[in-house]
Design a protein around this motif. Structure first.
Motif, PDB file in Angstrom:
ATOM      1  N   PRO A   1     -49.506  14.118 -34.580  1.00 10.67           N
ATOM      2  CA  PRO A   1     -49.733  13.550 -35.916  1.00 10.67           C
ATOM      3  C   PRO A   1     -50.098  12.064 -35.805  1.00 10.67           C
ATOM      4  O   PRO A   1     -49.549  11.359 -34.957  1.00 10.67           O
ATOM      5  CB  PRO A   1     -48.383  13.705 -36.616  1.00 10.67           C
ATOM      6  N   PRO A   2     -51.023  11.602 -36.637  1.00 12.30           N
ATOM      7  CA  PRO A   2     -51.411  10.187 -36.570  1.00 12.30           C
ATOM      8  C   PRO A   2     -50.277   9.297 -37.060  1.00 12.30           C
ATOM      9  O   PRO A   2     -49.581   9.626 -38.011  1.00 12.30           O
ATOM     10  CB  PRO A   2     -52.621  10.097 -37.489  1.00 12.30           C
ATOM     11  N   VAL A   3     -50.122   8.185 -36.383  1.00 15.05           N
ATOM     12  CA  VAL A   3     -49.164   7.184 -36.847  1.00 15.05           C
ATOM     13  C   VAL A   3     -49.890   6.288 -37.848  1.00 15.05           C
ATOM     14  O   VAL A   3     -51.122   6.214 -37.842  1.00 15.05           O
ATOM     15  CB  VAL A   3     -48.587   6.350 -35.673  1.00 15.05           C
ATOM     16  N   PRO A   4     -49.159   5.606 -38.717  1.00 21.24           N
ATOM     17  CA  PRO A   4     -49.833   4.715 -39.667  1.00 21.24           C
ATOM     18  C   PRO A   4     -50.700   3.685 -38.942  1.00 21.24           C
ATOM     19  O   PRO A   4     -50.314   3.164 -37.896  1.00 21.24           O
ATOM     20  CB  PRO A   4     -48.672   4.036 -40.400  1.00 21.24           C
ATOM     21  N   LEU A   5     -51.857   3.412 -39.495  1.00 21.11           N
ATOM     22  CA  LEU A   5     -52.835   2.529 -38.854  1.00 21.11           C
ATOM     23  C   LEU A   5     -52.253   1.152 -38.549  1.00 21.11           C
ATOM     24  O   LEU A   5     -52.522   0.588 -37.494  1.00 21.11           O
ATOM     25  CB  LEU A   5     -54.082   2.393 -39.742  1.00 21.11           C
ATOM     26  N   GLU A   6     -51.418   0.620 -39.420  1.00 17.62           N
ATOM     27  CA  GLU A   6     -50.851  -0.704 -39.173  1.00 17.62           C
ATOM     28  C   GLU A   6     -49.933  -0.727 -37.957  1.00 17.62           C
ATOM     29  O   GLU A   6     -49.688  -1.774 -37.378  1.00 17.62           O
ATOM     30  CB  GLU A   6     -50.123  -1.249 -40.412  1.00 17.62           C
ATOM     31  N   GLN A   7     -49.440   0.428 -37.525  1.00 17.47           N
ATOM     32  CA  GLN A   7     -48.571   0.490 -36.347  1.00 17.47           C
ATOM     33  C   GLN A   7     -49.347   0.591 -35.041  1.00 17.47           C
ATOM     34  O   GLN A   7     -48.780   0.425 -33.977  1.00 17.47           O
ATOM     35  CB  GLN A   7     -47.606   1.668 -36.453  1.00 17.47           C
ATOM     36  N   VAL A   8     -50.640   0.894 -35.104  1.00 14.43           N
ATOM     37  CA  VAL A   8     -51.409   1.084 -33.873  1.00 14.43           C
ATOM     38  C   VAL A   8     -52.377  -0.052 -33.586  1.00 14.43           C
ATOM     39  O   VAL A   8     -53.124   0.015 -32.629  1.00 14.43           O
ATOM     40  CB  VAL A   8     -52.195   2.420 -33.895  1.00 14.43           C
ATOM     41  N   VAL A   9     -52.338  -1.093 -34.370  1.00 17.11           N
ATOM     42  CA  VAL A   9     -53.295  -2.194 -34.223  1.00 17.11           C
ATOM     43  C   VAL A   9     -53.277  -2.778 -32.816  1.00 17.11           C
ATOM     44  O   VAL A   9     -54.314  -3.055 -32.238  1.00 17.11           O
ATOM     45  CB  VAL A   9     -53.026  -3.294 -35.280  1.00 17.11           C
ATOM     46  N   ASP A  10     -52.111  -2.951 -32.232  1.00 16.30           N
ATOM     47  CA  ASP A  10     -52.009  -3.590 -30.916  1.00 16.30           C
ATOM     48  C   ASP A  10     -51.982  -2.600 -29.756  1.00 16.30           C
ATOM     49  O   ASP A  10     -51.883  -3.007 -28.604  1.00 16.30           O
ATOM     50  CB  ASP A  10     -50.745  -4.467 -30.853  1.00 16.30           C
TER      51      ASP A  10
ATOM     52  N   LEU B   1     -56.690   9.381 -34.307  1.00 16.83           N
ATOM     53  CA  LEU B   1     -56.436  10.116 -35.538  1.00 16.83           C
ATOM     54  C   LEU B   1     -55.982   9.205 -36.666  1.00 16.83           C
ATOM     55  O   LEU B   1     -56.194   9.516 -37.836  1.00 16.83           O
ATOM     56  CB  LEU B   1     -55.432  11.243 -35.304  1.00 16.83           C
ATOM     57  N   ALA B   2     -55.381   8.064 -36.341  1.00 18.98           N
ATOM     58  CA  ALA B   2     -55.036   7.095 -37.386  1.00 18.98           C
ATOM     59  C   ALA B   2     -56.310   6.572 -38.049  1.00 18.98           C
ATOM     60  O   ALA B   2     -56.375   6.431 -39.279  1.00 18.98           O
ATOM     61  CB  ALA B   2     -54.214   5.951 -36.806  1.00 18.98           C
ATOM     62  N   LEU B   3     -57.348   6.299 -37.245  1.00 20.18           N
ATOM     63  CA  LEU B   3     -58.636   5.871 -37.803  1.00 20.18           C
ATOM     64  C   LEU B   3     -59.281   6.981 -38.618  1.00 20.18           C
ATOM     65  O   LEU B   3     -59.829   6.731 -39.693  1.00 20.18           O
ATOM     66  CB  LEU B   3     -59.588   5.446 -36.679  1.00 20.18           C
ATOM     67  N   VAL B   4     -59.223   8.197 -38.095  1.00 22.51           N
ATOM     68  CA  VAL B   4     -59.798   9.336 -38.813  1.00 22.51           C
ATOM     69  C   VAL B   4     -59.105   9.491 -40.165  1.00 22.51           C
ATOM     70  O   VAL B   4     -59.753   9.617 -41.204  1.00 22.51           O
ATOM     71  CB  VAL B   4     -59.702  10.629 -37.980  1.00 22.51           C
ATOM     72  N   LYS B   5     -57.787   9.459 -40.161  1.00 23.41           N
ATOM     73  CA  LYS B   5     -57.024   9.600 -41.404  1.00 23.41           C
ATOM     74  C   LYS B   5     -57.360   8.485 -42.389  1.00 23.41           C
ATOM     75  O   LYS B   5     -57.493   8.712 -43.589  1.00 23.41           O
ATOM     76  CB  LYS B   5     -55.528   9.607 -41.103  1.00 23.41           C
TER      77      LYS B   5
END
Length: 139
Positions: free
Chosen positions: A91-100, A107-111
């Protein structure tokens, strides 16, 4: 002008690719050509980003071949990545959590960028695996 009527009949393409990192570039360039030829140039940049993430995951996280599926119907572009592994995607993690993070943004970008996304297992006509897909509206 031929190829510019976005209200035209539905169409679909499927590009089978080997498990090779170079296949991501081949898929992205093929998608650009398909969309350009069908008069959907305004969707190219976002569609390329989404297809790159989907195909990268298929190549990176599975051992077998993959495929890029592109379908246009009723004003909606569906981009899918098939692979032979039936395991659901993480499952994608929230985009703000994957920035670094170096990995895990796909999948966060896709979502975040697609109008709709999902996945489905496949097991018909001897094909196994799954398709991870996303949709973009023409508007």
């Amino acid at each position: 002008m031929p190829g510019t009527d976005v209200t035209a009949d539905p169409w679909e393409y499927c590009l089978y690719i080997p498990n090779d990192p170079r296949a991501v570039t081949v898929s992205r360039r093929t998608l650009r050509l398909i969309l350009t030829m069908h008069g959907l140039i305004r969707l190219v940049d976002l569609a390329e980003l989404l297809a790159t993430e989907l195909i990268s995951n298929a190549v990176r996280h599975t051992k077998g071949p993959a495929a890029l599926r592109v379908r246009w119907s009723a004003g909606v572009l569906r981009i899918g990545a098939w692979d032979a592994d039936p395991t659901p995607p993480e499952p994608p993690v929230p985009l703000e959590q994957v920035v670094d993070l170096e990995e895990g943004r796909g999948l966060a970008l896709v979502k975040a960028c697609a109008d709709l996304w999902g996945w489905q297992p496949l097991s018909r006509e001897g094909n196994r695996g799954k398709v991870v897909w996303c949709e973009l509206g023409a508007a």
